[in-house]
Each structure stands twice: as C-alpha cells, then as structure tokens.
Design an enzyme around this catalytic site. Structure first.
Site, PDB file in Angstrom:
ATOM      1  N   LYS A   1       0.834  -1.204   0.000  1.00  0.00           N
ATOM      2  CA  LYS A   1       0.000   0.000   0.000  1.00  0.00           C
ATOM      3  C   LYS A   1       0.872   1.259   0.000  1.00  0.00           C
ATOM      4  O   LYS A   1       0.352   2.379  -0.042  1.00  0.00           O
ATOM      5  CB  LYS A   1      -0.899   0.023   1.242  1.00  0.00           C
ATOM      6  CG  LYS A   1      -1.972  -1.066   1.254  1.00  0.00           C
ATOM      7  CD  LYS A   1      -2.936  -0.846   2.405  1.00  0.00           C
ATOM      8  CE  LYS A   1      -3.868  -2.005   2.620  1.00  0.00           C
ATOM      9  NZ  LYS A   1      -4.719  -2.293   1.470  1.00  0.00           N
TER      10      LYS A   1
ATOM     11  N   LYS B   1      15.156  -5.889   4.930  1.00  0.00           N
ATOM     12  CA  LYS B   1      15.551  -4.823   5.857  1.00  0.00           C
ATOM     13  C   LYS B   1      16.997  -4.977   6.374  1.00  0.00           C
ATOM     14  O   LYS B   1      17.645  -3.976   6.688  1.00  0.00           O
ATOM     15  CB  LYS B   1      14.569  -4.745   7.032  1.00  0.00           C
ATOM     16  CG  LYS B   1      13.200  -4.218   6.606  1.00  0.00           C
ATOM     17  CD  LYS B   1      12.267  -4.036   7.780  1.00  0.00           C
ATOM     18  CE  LYS B   1      10.873  -3.664   7.294  1.00  0.00           C
ATOM     19  NZ  LYS B   1       9.935  -3.424   8.392  1.00  0.00           N
TER      20      LYS B   1
ATOM     21  N   GLY C   1       7.342 -11.615  20.774  1.00  0.00           N
ATOM     22  CA  GLY C   1       8.218 -11.808  19.613  1.00  0.00           C
ATOM     23  C   GLY C   1       9.591 -11.229  19.901  1.00  0.00           C
ATOM     24  O   GLY C   1       9.713 -10.284  20.694  1.00  0.00           O
TER      25      GLY C   1
ATOM     26  N   GLY D   1      12.027 -11.244  17.073  1.00  0.00           N
ATOM     27  CA  GLY D   1      12.678 -11.188  15.768  1.00  0.00           C
ATOM     28  C   GLY D   1      12.923  -9.743  15.372  1.00  0.00           C
ATOM     29  O   GLY D   1      12.914  -8.836  16.210  1.00  0.00           O
ATOM     30  N   GLY D   2      13.115  -9.529  14.068  1.00  0.00           N
ATOM     31  CA  GLY D   2      13.418  -8.194  13.559  1.00  0.00           C
ATOM     32  C   GLY D   2      12.323  -7.182  13.868  1.00  0.00           C
ATOM     33  O   GLY D   2      12.621  -6.032  14.194  1.00  0.00           O
TER      34      GLY D   2
ATOM     35  N   MET E   1       0.680  -6.182  14.785  1.00  0.00           N
ATOM     36  CA  MET E   1       1.465  -5.446  13.780  1.00  0.00           C
ATOM     37  C   MET E   1       1.042  -5.764  12.350  1.00  0.00           C
ATOM     38  O   MET E   1       1.298  -4.978  11.441  1.00  0.00           O
ATOM     39  CB  MET E   1       2.944  -5.743  13.954  1.00  0.00           C
ATOM     40  CG  MET E   1       3.585  -4.922  15.032  1.00  0.00           C
ATOM     41  SD  MET E   1       5.350  -4.898  14.761  1.00  0.00           S
ATOM     42  CE  MET E   1       5.888  -4.396  16.365  1.00  0.00           C
TER      43      MET E   1
ATOM     44  N   TYR F   1      -1.772  -6.295   9.289  1.00  0.00           N
ATOM     45  CA  TYR F   1      -3.019  -5.584   9.029  1.00  0.00           C
ATOM     46  C   TYR F   1      -3.811  -6.320   7.956  1.00  0.00           C
ATOM     47  O   TYR F   1      -3.295  -7.186   7.272  1.00  0.00           O
ATOM     48  CB  TYR F   1      -2.756  -4.124   8.628  1.00  0.00           C
ATOM     49  CG  TYR F   1      -1.877  -3.957   7.415  1.00  0.00           C
ATOM     50  CD1 TYR F   1      -0.514  -3.761   7.560  1.00  0.00           C
ATOM     51  CD2 TYR F   1      -2.407  -3.999   6.138  1.00  0.00           C
ATOM     52  CE1 TYR F   1       0.297  -3.615   6.457  1.00  0.00           C
ATOM     53  CE2 TYR F   1      -1.608  -3.849   5.025  1.00  0.00           C
ATOM     54  CZ  TYR F   1      -0.245  -3.669   5.194  1.00  0.00           C
ATOM     55  OH  TYR F   1       0.552  -3.528   4.088  1.00  0.00           O
TER      56      TYR F   1
ATOM     57  N   GLY G   1      -2.235  -3.259  12.458  1.00  0.00           N
ATOM     58  CA  GLY G   1      -1.038  -2.431  12.275  1.00  0.00           C
ATOM     59  C   GLY G   1      -1.095  -1.474  11.093  1.00  0.00           C
ATOM     60  O   GLY G   1      -0.051  -0.953  10.688  1.00  0.00           O
TER      61      GLY G   1
HETATM   62  P1  ATR Z   1      10.330 -10.633  11.838  1.00  0.00           P
HETATM   63  O1  ATR Z   1      11.358  -9.820  11.122  1.00  0.00           O
HETATM   64  O2  ATR Z   1       8.955 -10.577  11.234  1.00  0.00           O
HETATM   65  O3  ATR Z   1      10.298 -10.346  13.315  1.00  0.00           O
HETATM   66  P2  ATR Z   1      11.805 -13.031  12.386  1.00  0.00           P
HETATM   67  O4  ATR Z   1      13.035 -12.253  12.698  1.00  0.00           O
HETATM   68  O5  ATR Z   1      11.931 -14.296  11.593  1.00  0.00           O
HETATM   69  O6  ATR Z   1      10.740 -12.155  11.607  1.00  0.00           O
HETATM   70  O7  ATR Z   1      11.073 -13.357  13.782  1.00  0.00           O
HETATM   71  C1  ATR Z   1       9.847 -14.020  13.844  1.00  0.00           C
HETATM   72  C2  ATR Z   1       9.316 -13.935  15.286  1.00  0.00           C
HETATM   73  O8  ATR Z   1       8.017 -14.513  15.311  1.00  0.00           O
HETATM   74  C3  ATR Z   1      10.148 -14.702  16.296  1.00  0.00           C
HETATM   75  O9  ATR Z   1      10.035 -14.060  17.539  1.00  0.00           O
HETATM   76  C4  ATR Z   1       9.454 -16.077  16.314  1.00  0.00           C
HETATM   77  O10 ATR Z   1       9.694 -16.828  17.482  1.00  0.00           O
HETATM   78  P3  ATR Z   1      11.048 -17.729  17.614  1.00  0.00           P
HETATM   79  O11 ATR Z   1      12.167 -16.775  17.867  1.00  0.00           O
HETATM   80  O12 ATR Z   1      10.780 -18.600  18.782  1.00  0.00           O
HETATM   81  O13 ATR Z   1      11.164 -18.463  16.321  1.00  0.00           O
HETATM   82  C5  ATR Z   1       8.020 -15.618  16.242  1.00  0.00           C
HETATM   83  N1  ATR Z   1       7.057 -16.608  15.720  1.00  0.00           N
HETATM   84  C6  ATR Z   1       6.843 -16.957  14.444  1.00  0.00           C
HETATM   85  N2  ATR Z   1       5.822 -17.841  14.360  1.00  0.00           N
HETATM   86  C7  ATR Z   1       5.371 -18.047  15.626  1.00  0.00           C
HETATM   87  C8  ATR Z   1       4.322 -18.829  16.197  1.00  0.00           C
HETATM   88  N3  ATR Z   1       3.532 -19.605  15.452  1.00  0.00           N
HETATM   89  N4  ATR Z   1       4.156 -18.765  17.535  1.00  0.00           N
HETATM   90  C9  ATR Z   1       4.946 -17.995  18.304  1.00  0.00           C
HETATM   91  N5  ATR Z   1       5.941 -17.235  17.829  1.00  0.00           N
HETATM   92  C10 ATR Z   1       6.156 -17.255  16.502  1.00  0.00           C
END
Ligand code: ATR
Length: 300
Positions: A33, A83, A143, A145-146, A243, A245, A265
C-alpha cells in the site's frame, strides 16, 4: 551476458525526467500500500514526485538498490525480506537504525546512501494517536525477531513502567533484553524477558495495559499466545496491538473475547511512511500532511 537489472519499468528514475523518484522494495511487493500512501502525502503537501514498486530477486537487493540510486533514485522504503540487506547497504546509519538492527528507509545524499528505521516511531505515534498512554504503562511485547527489535527502542523511549519481552524461544528474548538493558535503565523501565509458556502461569503473570504482537504467527492463522496465557494477560482495560493488518487475527480475537480493545497495524504502516516522507522531502512539510486522514481513507 549478465541479466538485466530487476528495476520495475514504472520505477526506473530515467523514465521520470525532472521528477524525484522513490520506490518501495520487497519480495513480494505487488500487495504494498506504500505507493498509494506516498501518493496521498505528495498530494497533500503539493510535492511533485513518483513513487513506484521494486521487486528484487531474493539475494538481489544490493544490486537493485545500487542501480536505482545510480540511475537517480532519491529514496527507498524497504520491506520484507530486505531490511537487513538495506542496513548492510547504507553508508551511514542513524543511531535508531543501528539499535533497530534493520533499515526501512534509504535516501541518497551527495553520493552517500543513508539508512534509518521509522517503524518504531510509526508504532509509537499510532498508539498515541489511538489514545494509548505509554509513559508508566505495563507493556508485553510478544516476539523477539526483527519486528520486535525494530520497535523496542522507541517504546522504551516513552518510559513505560514495565516491559516484558516474551518469545517462544528464550535465547532470542534474552539477547534483546541484554542489548536494550542500558536504555531501559536510563528510562527507569523494568525490562524482562519471558517465554510464551511462562505466561500461562497465573501466579506469575498479571494483566498488561498494552500487548503488542510482533510475531509472524498471524500469517499462519495462529496466535503466539495460548488461551490460558491470553486469560492471564487480557482484561477489559488492556489494548491489544497486532502489527499485521488486513484481518482480525487469532491474537486480536483472543483479546476481543476478554473485552479488550484491539488494533491492527495499518496505522503503524501509514505513520512509518509519514516519517520516511518527511525525511526525504523535509521536516517542514509535517504540518501539510495528515497521516490520520490517509489512514481513514485506506480503511474506508
Ligand atoms: P520478523 O522480522 O517478522 O520479526 P523473524 O526475525 O523471523 O521475523 O522473527 C519471527 C518472530 O516470530 C520470532 O520471535 C518467532 O519466534 P522464535 O524466535 O521462537 O522463532 C516468532 N514466531 C513466528 N511464528 C510463531 C508462532 N507460530 N508462535 C509464536 N511465535 C512465533
């Protein structure tokens, strides 16, 4: 012979003589978008610019971005999965981009590529615009992750009372908590890590004012929280922020079932775009653009 540059024909700066050209890069990108949002900001502030889409191949971000900037591109938004590549590409990083560990906004100035991250500021502004108090709040960020890392600094900047970072695997949450411990201390915030499992323990888990889902679980129609954990976390005064949408995710449904208010989000997307727009076109335009109007249009 090398393959041609993966520049979208509608984004190649050479095709827009005399007009500043910007783009959003991601893979996939057709759903984005961002072109619509930036076109509305350009209209509101009477800026002549073109904003297109780029879809570099996986592993091909640096080449595509370099070609875009060499051809005269002024700035770029960067989304999944590039990113980290964008951070590596930038010659100069803002302090918040360094802390976020990722870049969502690039621009070219005097032959140097600058990188910033406006995601966290966008989230904070959307929350404040929805009337959510962050100063002194008890926040659960789910979460590690990034996406979580990108917003942790700007959230801590608001001096919440308590911020719990919960993740499925504890190692990543511990790592982030260690990385942000100094900032949390400076802001008088108690910053702790937790596992998702530990949130099921009613004796150790009390409700939160704000719960932010920064995991990608919603993409698989899942919530990172079990129903037991959700029952400990959400009360009617809680606010649940997803986060992602475009749909009411399982996480949002869990909060709604307990009487909490929820948000997706989309506002964060519009607000991070507004920050990028002002970085590119000048902070003095802040009074001429209205992200909340653009958000309302997107929702209608
Ligand atoms: P992003 O950049 O979107 O944060 P990422 O760095 O791959 O992507 O991180 C994904 C996050 O979503 C992580 O915190 C992951 O948990 P883990 O570190 O334990 O892998 C979390 N995540 C993804 N799918 C999940 C699920 N079904 N239940 C709980 N946490 C999930």
């Amino acid at each position: 012979m090398t393959s041609p540059a993966p520049i979208d024909l509608h984004t190649d700066p050479k095709l827009f003589d005399g007009v500043d050209v910007y783009a959003v890069a991601g893979n996939p990108i057709s759903h984005s978008k961002s072109p619509l949002i930036h076109a509305r900001f350009a209209q509101q502030s009477k800026q002549a610019m073109h904003y297109g889409r780029l879809q570099p191949e996986l592993g091909g971000f640096a080449k595509a971005a370099q070609e875009f900037f060499t051809a005269g591109g002024k700035g770029m938004n960067v989304t999944v999965p590039f990113k980290l590549d964008a951070q590596a590409l930038a010659d100069v990083l803002t302090p918040r981009a360094q802390l976020a560990g990722a870049v969502n906004t690039l621009w070219n100035r005097d032959g140097k590529v600058y990188g910033d991250n406006t995601d966290g500021a966008g989230l904070v502004r959307d929350l404040l615009a929805q009337g959510i108090a962050l100063h002194g709040a008890r926040i659960l960020l789910v979460g590690a992750g990034g996406a979580a890392r990108g917003v942790l600094g700007p959230l801590l900047d608001q001096s919440p009372k308590h911020l719990v970072l919960a993740n499925r695997s504890s190692a990543k949450a511990d790592e982030l908590v260690a990385l942000f411990a100094g900032l949390a201390k400076a802001k008088n915030t108690t910053l702790e890590s937790a596992t998702l499992e530990s949130l099921e323990d009613a004796k150790r888990t009390t409700p939160f004012d704000l719960v932010i889902n920064a995991t990608a679980a919603g993409l698989d129609n899942q919530s990172p929280l079990s129903n037991t954990a959700a029952a400990n976390i959400f009360v009617p005064s809680s606010f649940a922020y997803e986060m992602l949408y475009g749909k009411t995710t399982s996480f949002m449904q869990q909060a709604l079932q307990r009487g909490s208010r929820v948000s997706d989000g989309l506002g964060m997307l519009v607000e991070q775009a507004a920050d990028a727009f002002l970085l590119w076109r000048g902070a003095d335009l802040a009074t001429t653009i209205d992200p909340r109007v653009v958000l309302a249009e997107l929702r209608s």
